[in-house]
Write a protein that holds these residues in place. Structure first.
Motif, PDB file in Angstrom:
ATOM      1  N   GLU A   1       0.822  -1.210   0.000  1.00 23.67           N
ATOM      2  CA  GLU A   1       0.000   0.000   0.000  1.00 23.67           C
ATOM      3  C   GLU A   1       0.858   1.263   0.000  1.00 23.67           C
ATOM      4  OE1 GLU A   1      -3.820  -1.876   2.461  1.00 23.67           O
ATOM      5  OE2 GLU A   1      -2.697  -0.180   3.277  1.00 23.67           O
ATOM      6  N   ILE A   2       2.054   1.156   0.545  1.00 23.90           N
ATOM      7  CA  ILE A   2       2.995   2.281   0.542  1.00 23.90           C
ATOM      8  C   ILE A   2       4.377   1.742   0.172  1.00 23.90           C
ATOM      9  CG2 ILE A   2       1.717   3.614   2.271  1.00 23.90           C
ATOM     10  CD1 ILE A   2       3.805   2.753   4.316  1.00 23.90           C
ATOM     11  N   THR A   3       5.241   2.632  -0.255  1.00 26.95           N
ATOM     12  CA  THR A   3       6.608   2.249  -0.584  1.00 26.95           C
ATOM     13  C   THR A   3       7.531   2.558   0.586  1.00 26.95           C
ATOM     14  OG1 THR A   3       7.198   4.417  -1.496  1.00 26.95           O
ATOM     15  CG2 THR A   3       6.130   2.835  -2.989  1.00 26.95           C
ATOM     16  N   GLY A   4       8.759   2.078   0.474  1.00 30.44           N
ATOM     17  CA  GLY A   4       9.730   2.378   1.515  1.00 30.44           C
ATOM     18  C   GLY A   4      10.009   3.854   1.655  1.00 30.44           C
ATOM     19  N   ASP A   5       9.877   4.596   0.567  1.00 33.25           N
ATOM     20  CA  ASP A   5      10.110   6.039   0.614  1.00 33.25           C
ATOM     21  C   ASP A   5       9.058   6.774   1.438  1.00 33.25           C
ATOM     22  OD1 ASP A   5      12.314   5.719  -0.989  1.00 33.25           O
ATOM     23  OD2 ASP A   5      11.260   6.183  -2.852  1.00 33.25           O
ATOM     24  N   GLU A   6       7.907   6.139   1.663  1.00 33.36           N
ATOM     25  CA  GLU A   6       6.828   6.775   2.419  1.00 33.36           C
ATOM     26  C   GLU A   6       6.863   6.420   3.901  1.00 33.36           C
ATOM     27  OE1 GLU A   6       2.957   6.991  -0.145  1.00 33.36           O
ATOM     28  OE2 GLU A   6       4.022   5.159  -0.738  1.00 33.36           O
ATOM     29  N   LEU A   7       7.803   5.603   4.325  1.00 30.54           N
ATOM     30  CA  LEU A   7       7.886   5.197   5.720  1.00 30.54           C
ATOM     31  C   LEU A   7       8.509   6.234   6.655  1.00 30.54           C
ATOM     32  CD1 LEU A   7       8.868   1.419   5.469  1.00 30.54           C
ATOM     33  CD2 LEU A   7       6.799   2.345   6.504  1.00 30.54           C
ATOM     34  N   PRO A   8       9.540   6.992   6.247  1.00 31.44           N
ATOM     35  CA  PRO A   8      10.180   7.914   7.196  1.00 31.44           C
ATOM     36  C   PRO A   8       9.231   8.943   7.801  1.00 31.44           C
ATOM     37  CG  PRO A   8      11.582   7.612   5.275  1.00 31.44           C
ATOM     38  CD  PRO A   8      10.256   6.956   4.960  1.00 31.44           C
ATOM     39  N   ILE A   9       9.460   9.246   9.068  1.00 28.95           N
ATOM     40  CA  ILE A   9       8.651  10.255   9.768  1.00 28.95           C
ATOM     41  C   ILE A   9       8.976  11.642   9.239  1.00 28.95           C
ATOM     42  CG2 ILE A   9       8.143  11.272  12.034  1.00 28.95           C
ATOM     43  CD1 ILE A   9       8.905   8.563  13.281  1.00 28.95           C
ATOM     44  N   HIS A  10      10.257  11.905   9.020  1.00 28.35           N
ATOM     45  CA  HIS A  10      10.703  13.186   8.469  1.00 28.35           C
ATOM     46  C   HIS A  10      11.748  12.918   7.382  1.00 28.35           C
ATOM     47  CE1 HIS A  10       8.731  15.583  11.534  1.00 28.35           C
ATOM     48  NE2 HIS A  10       9.329  14.920  12.497  1.00 28.35           N
ATOM     49  N   PRO A  11      11.889  13.819   6.417  1.00 25.38           N
ATOM     50  CA  PRO A  11      13.007  13.706   5.479  1.00 25.38           C
ATOM     51  C   PRO A  11      14.320  13.893   6.231  1.00 25.38           C
ATOM     52  CG  PRO A  11      11.863  15.800   5.190  1.00 25.38           C
ATOM     53  CD  PRO A  11      11.015  14.976   6.113  1.00 25.38           C
ATOM     54  N   GLU A  12      15.395  13.350   5.693  1.00 22.13           N
ATOM     55  CA  GLU A  12      16.676  13.372   6.405  1.00 22.13           C
ATOM     56  C   GLU A  12      17.163  14.791   6.702  1.00 22.13           C
ATOM     57  OE1 GLU A  12      19.747  10.512   5.476  1.00 22.13           O
ATOM     58  OE2 GLU A  12      18.395   9.531   4.061  1.00 22.13           O
ATOM     59  N   ASN A  13      16.877  15.741   5.811  1.00 20.59           N
ATOM     60  CA  ASN A  13      17.371  17.102   6.050  1.00 20.59           C
ATOM     61  C   ASN A  13      16.599  17.810   7.167  1.00 20.59           C
ATOM     62  OD1 ASN A  13      14.957  17.512   4.742  1.00 20.59           O
ATOM     63  ND2 ASN A  13      15.802  18.816   3.111  1.00 20.59           N
ATOM     64  N   TRP A  14      15.463  17.255   7.578  1.00 23.47           N
ATOM     65  CA  TRP A  14      14.684  17.862   8.670  1.00 23.47           C
ATOM     66  C   TRP A  14      15.518  17.930   9.949  1.00 23.47           C
ATOM     67  CZ3 TRP A  14      13.152  16.112  13.498  1.00 23.47           C
ATOM     68  CH2 TRP A  14      12.188  16.871  14.156  1.00 23.47           C
ATOM     69  N   TYR A  15      16.305  16.908  10.204  1.00 24.07           N
ATOM     70  CA  TYR A  15      17.092  16.862  11.433  1.00 24.07           C
ATOM     71  C   TYR A  15      18.175  17.949  11.423  1.00 24.07           C
ATOM     72  CZ  TYR A  15      14.592  12.507  11.878  1.00 24.07           C
ATOM     73  OH  TYR A  15      13.583  11.581  11.962  1.00 24.07           O
TER      74      TYR A  15
END
Length: 501
Positions: A151-165
């Motif tokens: 139903e979703i891809t691995g790209d849709e799993l992260p809570i935030h994009p990496e640059n958010w941190y």
């Protein structure tokens, strides 16, 4: 909650407790407006925001930022039209520029990430480090079964994009493991023999899958489903497997079965209890659920015990106590979880089944907090996504110097992947004659409402959950139903009451 209730106001959504002569304009934890606070029976209304920019899912409490809600909840797939508008947190509550504590968060699940979010909102100068054993960016663990189902891809799993941190000045250290916590030195040690000092520490180390001591459990093709690596392994194995056996008929086991049933593989689900989801459903609701999953092509066996995983180096089947052997190329263990409390025990913190915390998510050490699956609050291990979200937020604010209390929330569960609407919240079994149960079953749908002392204490909705958001609010707000109950209502009367609200 503290005994000093003279000026206490409780958020009926997330359990946050506010101290003061009046409730806050909005909850600093979940953004709920003033009208969601209660002082015993007194309720203070708030003026609605003119232009809401926060939207909350009524099922899982995920919050979305934007002028409009999303089409679907990225966590539980609830339609966006069911989202509720909430207001933004006041600017005055967002930052305390005077604090520059070194705050370390151990664990990067939803409790850990909500903790660092609230630390940064509460303090612009705090130095934040979050540590995780996993090498992947922090992701929605709750969505692993949707990932299995495609139903979703691995790209849709992260809570935030990496640059958010980086943008929020949060140091994310992936693939590292903590080996020791020194409370006296205010220091943690990593397995690479390096150390880091802290002013405040937040434990959100989560939990691990419980693996029953069944002979053969370590054979190839036997796995749990707890992290992204597990999910990817299952997908890889499912490409060639002809049969899969899932041990455990709780939420995780059911969703895993539903996900794999969409693939060309025979799926068998084993449950040792008399019916599915025994901690969330009564026999009637479970019976309807059983019919539904069997209609998906899933073979279900209840009241069975797995005695041995058979095969040579690799699994070939599951031997039941009855003597029957079920062929299996892949076995998934979904028999519950146990807290990752060993670091806390070694450090000398108070631990029961989980790390014991008070109303402030504070452990037995003053500057150490715990939240999520690892935390035990008033004897309760929630093991739920929304509880971890709120506890993490409260732990983060307190670590950043605020004084925020958690007042508890009712347990609630729903199902993804299986294509059935289901809500279980609060109590569903009567304790004594003071409990009133109103239920009805009609054409594949089922409703049960449990009332006690004129308050709704719990509900089960199967097949139609259109009123789930209103049910959840009524339980959290401890709404008075004495007028409705005097009429000795049927289940349809209760439904009509909520539909008309």
């Amino acid at each position: 909650m503290s005994d000093n209730n003279a000026n206490a106001w409780r958020c009926t959504v997330c359990g946050y407790v506010h101290r003061g002569p009046v409730p806050p304009n909005e909850c600093p934890v979940c953004g709920a407006p003033e009208e969601r606070f209660e002082k015993y029976v007194e309720h203070v209304e708030a003026k609605p925001s003119e232009k809401p920019k926060q939207w909350r899912c009524p099922v899982c409490d995920y919050e979305h930022s934007g002028d409009q809600p999303p089409e679907l909840c990225p966590v539980c797939a609830t339609p966006g039209k069911q989202f509720e508008a909430v207001t933004d947190i006041e600017e005055a509550d967002k930052a305390d520029a005077g604090r520059s504590d070194e705050i370390i968060v151990i664990g990067a699940g939803i409790a850990g990430i909500s903790a660092v979010e609230s630390v940064r909102q509460s303090s612009s100068n705090a130095k934040i480090t979050v540590l995780t054993k996993e090498k992947h960016p922090p992701y929605y663990r709750l969505n692993l079964t949707r990932f299995l189902a495609g139903e979703i891809t691995g790209d849709e799993l992260p809570i935030h994009p990496e640059n958010w941190y980086q943008e929020n000045r949060i140091r994310l250290l992936s693939g590292v493991e903590v080996s020791d916590i020194s409370l006296d030195k205010r220091q943690i040690s990593l397995t690479d023999r390096t150390t880091r000092s802290y002013d405040k520490l937040i434990l959100t180390a989560g939990a691990h899958s419980f693996i029953p001591p069944i002979p053969g459990i370590h054979k190839g093709g036997v796995t749990a489903l707890r992290n992204l690596d597990d999910a990817r392994y299952i997908l890889q194995e499912a490409e060639t497997a002809k049969s899969v056996v899932i041990i455990g008929g709780g939420v995780l086991g059911l969703e895993a079965a539903g996900a794999l049933a969409k693939k060309p593989v025979k799926v068998t689900l084993l449950e040792s209890f008399e019916w599915l989801m025994p901690r969330q459903l009564n026999r009637k609701a479970a019976g309807l659920l059983e019919k539904h999953i069997e209609g998906l092509g899933i073979s279900l066996k209840v009241k069975v015990i797995a005695q041995e995983i058979v095969g040579d180096e690799r699994v070939a089947g599951v031997l039941l106590k009855s003597g029957e052997t079920i062929p299996a190329d892949l076995v998934i263990m979904a028999a519950g979880i146990r807290t990752n409390s060993y670091l806390a025990r070694l450090a000398g913190l108070r631990v029961n089944h989980g790390v014991i915390v008070n109303d402030y998510m504070q452990t037995s050490a003053p500057d150490v907090y715990a939240a999520g699956d690892v935390a035990e609050y008033r004897g309760t291990l929630y093991g739920l996504w929304n509880a971890a979200l709120y506890q993490g937020s409260i732990a983060g604010m307190n670590a950043a110097g605020k004084t925020v209390e958690f007042g508890g929330i009712p347990r609630s569960n729903s199902l993804k992947v299986l294509g059935v609407d289901l809500l279980s919240i609060g109590k569903f079994e009567a304790e004594d004659g003071s409990d009133i149960i109103i239920e009805a079953e009609c054409e594949g749908t089922y409703s049960q409402f449990l009332f006690r002392d004129s308050h709704l204490e719990g509900a089960i909705l199967f097949g139609n959950t259109a009123i789930s958001g209103k049910i959840k609010k009524a339980i959290e707000k401890r709404a008075d139903f004495s007028g409705l109950l005097k009429r000795q209502p049927s289940a349809s009367d209760v439904w009509d009451f909520f539909v008309g609200k």
